[in-house]
Motif scaffolding. Structure first.
Motif, mmCIF file in Angstrom:
data_model
loop_
_atom_site.group_PDB
_atom_site.id
_atom_site.type_symbol
_atom_site.label_atom_id
_atom_site.label_comp_id
_atom_site.label_asym_id
_atom_site.label_seq_id
_atom_site.Cartn_x
_atom_site.Cartn_y
_atom_site.Cartn_z
ATOM 1 N N ILE A 364 0.806 -1.799 -0.557
ATOM 2 C CA ILE A 364 -0.142 -0.749 0.174
ATOM 3 C C ILE A 364 0.908 1.632 -0.104
ATOM 4 N N MET A 365 1.982 1.577 0.835
ATOM 5 C CA MET A 365 2.970 2.619 1.435
ATOM 6 C C MET A 365 3.362 2.951 -0.395
ATOM 7 N N ALA A 366 3.529 1.969 -0.847
ATOM 8 C CA ALA A 366 5.027 1.622 -2.144
ATOM 9 C C ALA A 366 3.504 2.232 -3.197
ATOM 10 N N SER A 367 2.473 2.047 -3.508
ATOM 11 C CA SER A 367 1.644 2.557 -4.141
ATOM 12 C C SER A 367 1.794 4.698 -3.263
ATOM 13 N N VAL A 368 1.479 3.893 -2.347
ATOM 14 C CA VAL A 368 1.186 6.051 -2.104
ATOM 15 C C VAL A 368 2.996 6.771 -2.589
ATOM 16 N N LEU A 369 3.979 6.344 -2.425
ATOM 17 C CA LEU A 369 5.156 7.134 -2.544
ATOM 18 C C LEU A 369 5.476 6.892 -4.074
ATOM 19 N N ALA A 370 4.611 6.361 -4.921
ATOM 20 C CA ALA A 370 4.783 5.872 -6.547
ATOM 21 C C ALA A 370 4.659 7.329 -6.842
ATOM 22 N N ASP A 371 3.635 7.813 -6.640
ATOM 23 C CA ASP A 371 2.464 9.051 -6.655
ATOM 24 C C ASP A 371 3.251 10.688 -5.598
ATOM 25 N N CYS A 372 3.607 9.967 -5.036
ATOM 26 C CA CYS A 372 4.325 11.745 -3.998
ATOM 27 C C CYS A 372 5.015 11.315 -2.955
ATOM 28 N N THR A 373 5.385 12.021 -1.934
ATOM 29 C CA THR A 373 6.481 12.174 -1.504
ATOM 30 C C THR A 373 5.730 12.201 -0.116
ATOM 31 N N VAL A 374 6.352 11.276 0.724
ATOM 32 C CA VAL A 374 5.690 11.839 2.592
ATOM 33 C C VAL A 374 7.056 11.440 3.060
ATOM 34 N N ILE A 375 6.643 12.444 3.929
ATOM 35 C CA ILE A 375 8.014 13.301 4.758
ATOM 36 C C ILE A 375 6.890 13.114 6.494
ATOM 37 N N VAL A 376 8.093 12.012 8.164
ATOM 38 C CA VAL A 376 7.435 12.220 8.687
ATOM 39 C C VAL A 376 8.430 12.615 9.495
ATOM 40 N N VAL A 377 7.305 13.822 10.315
ATOM 41 C CA VAL A 377 8.014 14.940 11.690
ATOM 42 C C VAL A 377 8.240 14.035 13.077
ATOM 43 N N GLY A 378 9.214 14.849 13.121
ATOM 44 C CA GLY A 378 9.654 14.647 14.128
ATOM 45 C C GLY A 378 9.571 12.931 14.771
ATOM 46 N N ALA A 379 9.869 12.063 14.543
ATOM 47 C CA ALA A 379 10.163 11.084 14.285
ATOM 48 C C ALA A 379 11.932 10.796 15.102
ATOM 49 N N GLU A 380 11.493 10.006 16.476
ATOM 50 C CA GLU A 380 12.101 9.725 17.199
ATOM 51 C C GLU A 380 13.805 8.583 16.640
ATOM 52 N N ARG A 381 12.855 7.975 15.938
ATOM 53 C CA ARG A 381 14.384 6.869 15.352
ATOM 54 C C ARG A 381 14.147 7.217 13.649
ATOM 55 N N PRO A 382 14.809 8.617 13.021
ATOM 56 C CA PRO A 382 14.002 8.561 12.124
ATOM 57 C C PRO A 382 15.720 7.826 10.769
ATOM 58 N N ASP A 383 16.320 7.508 11.020
ATOM 59 C CA ASP A 383 17.592 6.625 10.477
ATOM 60 C C ASP A 383 16.687 5.636 10.428
ATOM 61 N N GLU A 384 15.396 4.991 11.301
ATOM 62 C CA GLU A 384 14.803 3.563 10.716
ATOM 63 C C GLU A 384 14.363 3.949 9.625
ATOM 64 N N ILE A 385 13.556 5.423 9.639
ATOM 65 C CA ILE A 385 12.586 5.902 8.287
ATOM 66 C C ILE A 385 12.570 5.827 7.376
ATOM 67 N N ARG A 386 14.450 6.523 7.279
ATOM 68 C CA ARG A 386 14.562 7.032 5.525
ATOM 69 C C ARG A 386 14.577 6.127 4.749
ATOM 70 N N PRO A 387 15.247 4.678 5.677
ATOM 71 C CA PRO A 387 15.959 3.637 3.907
ATOM 72 C C PRO A 387 14.653 2.389 3.906
ATOM 73 N N LEU A 388 13.265 3.276 4.559
ATOM 74 C CA LEU A 388 11.905 2.560 3.740
ATOM 75 C C LEU A 388 11.292 3.255 2.713
ATOM 76 N N GLY A 389 12.836 4.445 2.187
ATOM 77 C CA GLY A 389 11.254 5.492 1.365
ATOM 78 C C GLY A 389 11.102 6.916 1.463
ATOM 79 N N PHE A 390 10.476 6.937 3.105
ATOM 80 C CA PHE A 390 10.292 7.763 3.477
ATOM 81 C C PHE A 390 11.417 9.256 3.456
ATOM 82 N N ARG A 391 10.545 10.791 3.440
ATOM 83 C CA ARG A 391 11.881 12.080 4.321
ATOM 84 C C ARG A 391 11.147 11.909 5.323
ATOM 85 N N THR A 392 12.320 11.995 6.372
ATOM 86 C CA THR A 392 11.695 13.045 7.906
ATOM 87 C C THR A 392 12.446 14.351 7.363
ATOM 88 N N ALA A 393 11.975 15.153 8.409
ATOM 89 C CA ALA A 393 11.959 16.342 8.973
ATOM 90 C C ALA A 393 11.362 16.926 10.801
#
Length: 518
Positions: A364-393
């Motif tokens: 499902i999320m790959a389908s979303v990321l194929a259409d748009c960028t997702v930026i996760v804000v305030g994540a306590e563990r951003p290094d776990e999130i970025r390798p999955l195709g999400f941006r972080t801020a």
């Protein structure tokens, strides 16, 4: 200033002055004045079946299936009055088991069980977590048409009286959660979870938010509930503060149909067009990990028309203290996402090869990321999130800065404070070819602030508590607050021969994020 939930608190932020902001929220309806009394009334007057004490008479034992810690279901309010009635009918603590429907998520902790049910209930009753991976705890019940035999927790199948709790809210696969889903999915073995969460179901046009009619996922959930003999449910509809707005008990399908009608009135919101940027609010407990929090982004994009136009941005404020998530399903999601070269390739490969339970979130999320960028804000563990195709801020200011670099500084922004409790229906224009999802609720026009007017908000009308048949597909409600279009009110059509704003931006920016960037 806009605000969204963040953990157990909230995040208040500014939107850049060059951007136009709209806020989409459901109908404001006061919660019941006395939740305990409302629950007792629901138990006294069940829908479509006899009262619980009558059902319990002469039974050898009972199992109550409850939601896990990732669900905001007020089990601490729903379960104790049922236990009292069961005990009065002769089913005391030694004859009642409480089964936590974790599906393929991690087991709940002792602290979570106590918070969910109350310390007294946990001390007096046997409370057990379901384990979808342990064949010794599962029993085969029947075969699903076109699918494998399905297995369900033996405790649920062997119960002389089977009861379940749940909340009724928009659900990406089931249309609305609640009803038989707590048992049918939450206590199922991996085979049925794999079947119902696989490409054939997820790609079906009927498997959509807010849709019950012709929804193969919902039809399967109900069939499983009937096959294992689910006798009684108590479900609630909650407002965005987690307070009970409506509660009903009784026959699973009747309760679910009834409360789905209430939920549709509360959660369906009409919006005038697609947006360049959406801020998708989540809040506790769903923002505990990325697996759960990412639902807010996919709910917006799997609405009947995607809320964010192709090449746009979804900003997802979520602390995610558990990182991606600790359960086997969450780890499968992370492994699938991390192992992909790009989102479109992942979608095609998963569609071709299939995937185990939990990995459907990657599909499902790959389908979303194929259409748009997702930026996760305030994540306590951003290094776990970025390798999955999400941006972080680190904060909203940085997120809007990154979003402006993608869609331009004069973007349209939709803030959805409670994205998991809001079903936005695009009623106006959208980019050509961007409609991927058919089905809908076709609701009433939102009775909210006129985007070109003074911004007064009026509450939409709502229906009394009446059954919502399986063919129900939603009735509009909700309101829009703030400016719903660029300055001057109505969106201006581009000059003849000029590309649309969306086309100009897409031409100057990638349609999807670089995998792992940000």
């Amino acid at each position: 200033m806009p605000r969204v939930p963040f953990g157990t608190g909230e995040l208040v932020f500014d939107v850049p002055s060059t951007m136009t902001v709209t806020t989409a929220e459901g109908v404001s309806r006061p919660p019941v004045a006395d939740p305990a009394a409302a629950i007792e009334r629901a138990l006294d007057h069940p829908l479509g079946t006899a009262p619980l004490d009558k059902l319990a008479a002469g039974r050898r034992n009972a199992v109550i299936v409850v939601t896990d810690a990732t669900r905001a279901c007020p089990d601490h309010l729903l379960v104790p009055p049922m236990l009292r009635r069961l005990e009065a009918a002769g089913l005391g603590p030694d004859r009642v088991t409480i089964l936590v429907a974790v599906g393929t998520h991690r087991a709940s902790t002792a602290e979570e069980k106590a918070a969910k049910l109350g310390a007294d209930v946990v001390a007096r009753y046997r409370v057990i977590d379901h384990d979808a991976t342990d064949p010794a705890t599962l029993v085969e019940v029947a075969a699903v048409a076109g699918g494998p035999p399905f297995t369900v927790n033996r405790l649920a199948v062997d119960a002389d009286l089977l009861i379940a709790t749940g909340v009724v809210e928009p659900h990406q696969y089931a249309g609305y959660s609640g009803g038989a889903k707590t048992v049918a999915i939450g206590t199922a073995g991996e085979e049925i979870i794999r079947h119902t969460h696989g490409p054939a179901f997820l790609d079906h046009s009927g498997t959509r938010l807010g849709r019950l009619a012709g929804n193969p996922f919902q039809e399967t959930v109900r069939a499983v509930g009937r096959a294992i003999g689910l006798d009684f449910v108590i479900n609630a509809v909650l407002d965005d503060g987690g307070q009970i707005v409506e509660v009903a008990a009784g026959d699973p399908a009747t309760v679910h149909d009834t409360l789905a009608g209430v939920a549709a009135d509360l959660y369906t919101v009409e919006i005038p067009h697609q947006y360049d940027i959406a801020v998708a609010g989540v809040g506790y407990p769903k923002d505990a990990n990325l697996y759960q929090a990412s639902r807010a982004a996919s709910y917006l994009q799997f609405a009947p028309t995607p809320v964010v136009r192709p090449g746009g941005v979804i900003i997802l404020p979520a602390p995610c203290p558990e990182g991606v998530g600790r359960g086997i399903g969450e780890q499968r999601f992370a492994a699938a996402m991390a192992g992909a070269r790009d989102p479109r390739e992942l979608v095609e490969r998963m569609r071709r090869e299939g995937f185990p339970p939990g990995a459907q979130r990657a599909y499902i999320m790959a389908s979303v990321l194929a259409d748009c960028t997702v930026i996760v804000v305030g994540a306590e563990r951003p290094d776990e999130i970025r390798p999955l195709g999400f941006r972080t801020a680190p904060d909203m200011q940085a997120a809007f800065r990154d979003a402006a670099a993608i869609v331009g500084p004069d973007a349209s922004v939709l803030v959805v404070p409670h994205a998991l409790l809001t079903l936005p229906i695009v009623t106006g224009g959208h980019s050509a070819g961007s409609v991927r999802h058919t089905a809908p609720p076709t609701g009433r026009r939102a009775t909210g602030a006129d985007p070109a007017g003074a911004g007064a908000v009026r509450e939409a009308g709502r229906s009394p508590l009446t059954p919502c048949p399986l063919s129900h597909q939603g009735r509009g409600g909700g309101f829009l607050v703030g400016a719903g279009a660029p300055r001057g009110g109505r969106r201006q059509a581009p000059a003849a021969g000029a590309p649309s704003a969306a086309a100009r931006v897409v031409a100057g920016a990638p349609a999807s994020p670089r995998w792992g960037q940000g």
